[in-house]
Scaffold this motif. Sequence first.
Motif, PDB file in Angstrom:
ATOM      1  N   ARG A  13     -21.211  31.526   2.373  1.00  0.00           N
ATOM      2  CA  ARG A  13     -21.055  30.946   1.038  1.00  0.00           C
ATOM      3  C   ARG A  13     -22.056  29.809   0.923  1.00  0.00           C
ATOM      4  O   ARG A  13     -21.997  28.857   1.696  1.00  0.00           O
ATOM      5  N   ASN A  14     -22.989  29.949  -0.002  1.00  0.00           N
ATOM      6  CA  ASN A  14     -24.018  28.927  -0.207  1.00  0.00           C
ATOM      7  C   ASN A  14     -24.740  28.558   1.085  1.00  0.00           C
ATOM      8  O   ASN A  14     -24.988  27.396   1.370  1.00  0.00           O
ATOM      9  N   GLY A  15     -25.041  29.575   1.884  1.00  0.00           N
ATOM     10  CA  GLY A  15     -25.804  29.349   3.105  1.00  0.00           C
ATOM     11  C   GLY A  15     -25.005  28.878   4.303  1.00  0.00           C
ATOM     12  O   GLY A  15     -25.555  28.700   5.385  1.00  0.00           O
ATOM     13  N   ARG A  16     -23.704  28.651   4.149  1.00  0.00           N
ATOM     14  CA  ARG A  16     -22.853  28.228   5.278  1.00  0.00           C
ATOM     15  C   ARG A  16     -21.992  29.392   5.743  1.00  0.00           C
ATOM     16  O   ARG A  16     -21.555  30.212   4.936  1.00  0.00           O
ATOM     17  N   PHE A  17     -21.736  29.430   7.045  1.00  0.00           N
ATOM     18  CA  PHE A  17     -20.795  30.425   7.552  1.00  0.00           C
ATOM     19  C   PHE A  17     -19.386  30.044   7.112  1.00  0.00           C
ATOM     20  O   PHE A  17     -19.008  28.878   7.101  1.00  0.00           O
ATOM     21  N   VAL A  18     -18.614  31.053   6.752  1.00  0.00           N
ATOM     22  CA  VAL A  18     -17.209  30.890   6.411  1.00  0.00           C
ATOM     23  C   VAL A  18     -16.431  31.822   7.325  1.00  0.00           C
ATOM     24  O   VAL A  18     -16.672  33.029   7.343  1.00  0.00           O
ATOM     25  N   THR A  19     -15.509  31.257   8.099  1.00  0.00           N
ATOM     26  CA  THR A  19     -14.676  32.065   8.983  1.00  0.00           C
ATOM     27  C   THR A  19     -13.469  32.554   8.195  1.00  0.00           C
ATOM     28  O   THR A  19     -12.648  31.747   7.747  1.00  0.00           O
ATOM     29  N   VAL A  20     -13.379  33.859   7.992  1.00  0.00           N
ATOM     30  CA  VAL A  20     -12.242  34.443   7.272  1.00  0.00           C
ATOM     31  C   VAL A  20     -11.137  34.694   8.286  1.00  0.00           C
ATOM     32  O   VAL A  20     -11.326  35.411   9.271  1.00  0.00           O
ATOM     33  N   LEU A  21     -10.003  34.054   8.044  1.00  0.00           N
ATOM     34  CA  LEU A  21      -8.887  34.119   8.990  1.00  0.00           C
ATOM     35  C   LEU A  21      -8.105  35.410   8.839  1.00  0.00           C
ATOM     36  O   LEU A  21      -7.865  35.885   7.727  1.00  0.00           O
ATOM     37  N   ASP A  22      -7.701  35.975   9.976  1.00  0.00           N
ATOM     38  CA  ASP A  22      -6.735  37.074   9.994  1.00  0.00           C
ATOM     39  C   ASP A  22      -5.371  36.396  10.102  1.00  0.00           C
ATOM     40  O   ASP A  22      -4.903  36.075  11.191  1.00  0.00           O
ATOM     41  N   LEU A  23      -4.777  36.118   8.948  1.00  0.00           N
ATOM     42  CA  LEU A  23      -3.582  35.279   8.906  1.00  0.00           C
ATOM     43  C   LEU A  23      -2.405  35.893   9.640  1.00  0.00           C
ATOM     44  O   LEU A  23      -1.647  35.191  10.301  1.00  0.00           O
ATOM     45  N   GLU A  24      -2.231  37.212   9.531  1.00  0.00           N
ATOM     46  CA  GLU A  24      -1.102  37.837  10.213  1.00  0.00           C
ATOM     47  C   GLU A  24      -1.211  37.650  11.729  1.00  0.00           C
ATOM     48  O   GLU A  24      -0.227  37.354  12.396  1.00  0.00           O
ATOM     49  N   ARG A  25      -2.404  37.805  12.267  1.00  0.00           N
ATOM     50  CA  ARG A  25      -2.563  37.613  13.710  1.00  0.00           C
ATOM     51  C   ARG A  25      -2.458  36.147  14.097  1.00  0.00           C
ATOM     52  O   ARG A  25      -1.810  35.797  15.067  1.00  0.00           O
ATOM     53  N   LEU A  26      -3.115  35.295  13.321  1.00  0.00           N
ATOM     54  CA  LEU A  26      -3.124  33.872  13.617  1.00  0.00           C
ATOM     55  C   LEU A  26      -1.707  33.306  13.619  1.00  0.00           C
ATOM     56  O   LEU A  26      -1.346  32.505  14.468  1.00  0.00           O
ATOM     57  N   LEU A  27      -0.897  33.742  12.673  1.00  0.00           N
ATOM     58  CA  LEU A  27       0.410  33.143  12.489  1.00  0.00           C
ATOM     59  C   LEU A  27       1.551  34.041  12.936  1.00  0.00           C
ATOM     60  O   LEU A  27       2.706  33.714  12.745  1.00  0.00           O
ATOM     61  N   GLY A  28       1.246  35.168  13.562  1.00  0.00           N
ATOM     62  CA  GLY A  28       2.287  36.114  13.988  1.00  0.00           C
ATOM     63  C   GLY A  28       3.313  35.508  14.896  1.00  0.00           C
ATOM     64  O   GLY A  28       4.491  35.812  14.814  1.00  0.00           O
ATOM     65  N   GLU A  29       2.868  34.584  15.760  1.00  0.00           N
ATOM     66  CA  GLU A  29       3.802  33.972  16.694  1.00  0.00           C
ATOM     67  C   GLU A  29       4.807  33.094  15.968  1.00  0.00           C
ATOM     68  O   GLU A  29       5.912  32.864  16.453  1.00  0.00           O
ATOM     69  N   VAL A  30       4.464  32.593  14.791  1.00  0.00           N
ATOM     70  CA  VAL A  30       5.371  31.727  14.053  1.00  0.00           C
ATOM     71  C   VAL A  30       6.627  32.460  13.645  1.00  0.00           C
ATOM     72  O   VAL A  30       7.721  31.932  13.682  1.00  0.00           O
ATOM     73  N   GLU A  31       6.468  33.726  13.280  1.00  0.00           N
ATOM     74  CA  GLU A  31       7.619  34.524  12.882  1.00  0.00           C
ATOM     75  C   GLU A  31       8.638  34.577  14.028  1.00  0.00           C
ATOM     76  O   GLU A  31       9.820  34.389  13.829  1.00  0.00           O
ATOM     77  N   THR A  32       8.152  34.775  15.224  1.00  0.00           N
ATOM     78  CA  THR A  32       9.027  34.828  16.391  1.00  0.00           C
ATOM     79  C   THR A  32       9.697  33.480  16.612  1.00  0.00           C
ATOM     80  O   THR A  32      10.897  33.407  16.881  1.00  0.00           O
ATOM     81  N   ILE A  33       8.935  32.411  16.471  1.00  0.00           N
ATOM     82  CA  ILE A  33       9.459  31.062  16.699  1.00  0.00           C
ATOM     83  C   ILE A  33      10.546  30.734  15.682  1.00  0.00           C
ATOM     84  O   ILE A  33      11.617  30.258  16.035  1.00  0.00           O
ATOM     85  N   THR A  34      10.276  30.982  14.400  1.00  0.00           N
ATOM     86  CA  THR A  34      11.217  30.584  13.363  1.00  0.00           C
ATOM     87  C   THR A  34      12.488  31.430  13.405  1.00  0.00           C
ATOM     88  O   THR A  34      13.552  30.970  13.020  1.00  0.00           O
ATOM     89  N   GLN A  35      12.396  32.660  13.884  1.00  0.00           N
ATOM     90  CA  GLN A  35      13.586  33.482  13.981  1.00  0.00           C
ATOM     91  C   GLN A  35      14.464  33.027  15.145  1.00  0.00           C
ATOM     92  O   GLN A  35      15.671  33.155  15.104  1.00  0.00           O
ATOM     93  N   ALA A  36      13.823  32.452  16.165  1.00  0.00           N
ATOM     94  CA  ALA A  36      14.585  31.970  17.310  1.00  0.00           C
ATOM     95  C   ALA A  36      15.235  30.627  17.033  1.00  0.00           C
ATOM     96  O   ALA A  36      16.208  30.247  17.669  1.00  0.00           O
ATOM     97  N   ALA A  37      14.666  29.875  16.072  1.00  0.00           N
ATOM     98  CA  ALA A  37      15.149  28.522  15.789  1.00  0.00           C
ATOM     99  C   ALA A  37      16.494  28.547  15.086  1.00  0.00           C
ATOM    100  O   ALA A  37      16.864  29.472  14.458  1.00  0.00           O
TER     101      ALA A  37
END
Length: 153
Positions: free
Chosen positions: A129-153
């Motif tokens: 974007r405008n000559g800069r690299f933009v890292t597009v996040l794979d949100l499901e993978r990045l945050l997949g562990e959160v689902e496990t954590i919040t269900q255990a809480a």
Amino acid sequence: MAERAQYVTLGVADELFAAPVEKVQEILDMRPIARLPQAPDTLLGMIDVRGQGIPVVDLRLTLGLPSAPDNENTRIIVLTLAGQNGDLRLGLRADRVFEVTILDEDDLDPPPAVGGAWSGHCIAGLGRRNGRFVTVLDLERLLGEVETITQAA
């Protein structure tokens, strides 16, 4: 002509990241977060959004960056992700949010294959974007562990 994918661009430290706009529900100013006992460092706690409890994850810590204090630019991006048991709503704390935009090209470059312990598993690809690299996040993978954590809480 096909519609081009739109992204919400956000900043963490000096890096530029992007999340697919269709996963973003809303962008909130920083607000008090209720801490959860014995939660991992990346899980900041819960916020109330119109009567629904939303877990909030610190994107800085999730990406292995040092924590930073909140300031007037800090935002919580509320996302809806496909979870194992249906949709999962989640807040993502970012240093700042820039804009909703399209990237310079539709096709993303794949994450670099550097081997070793770094796998790039949370990166959907790299765009520009405008000559800069933009890292597009794979949100499901990045945050997949959160689902496990919040269900255990």
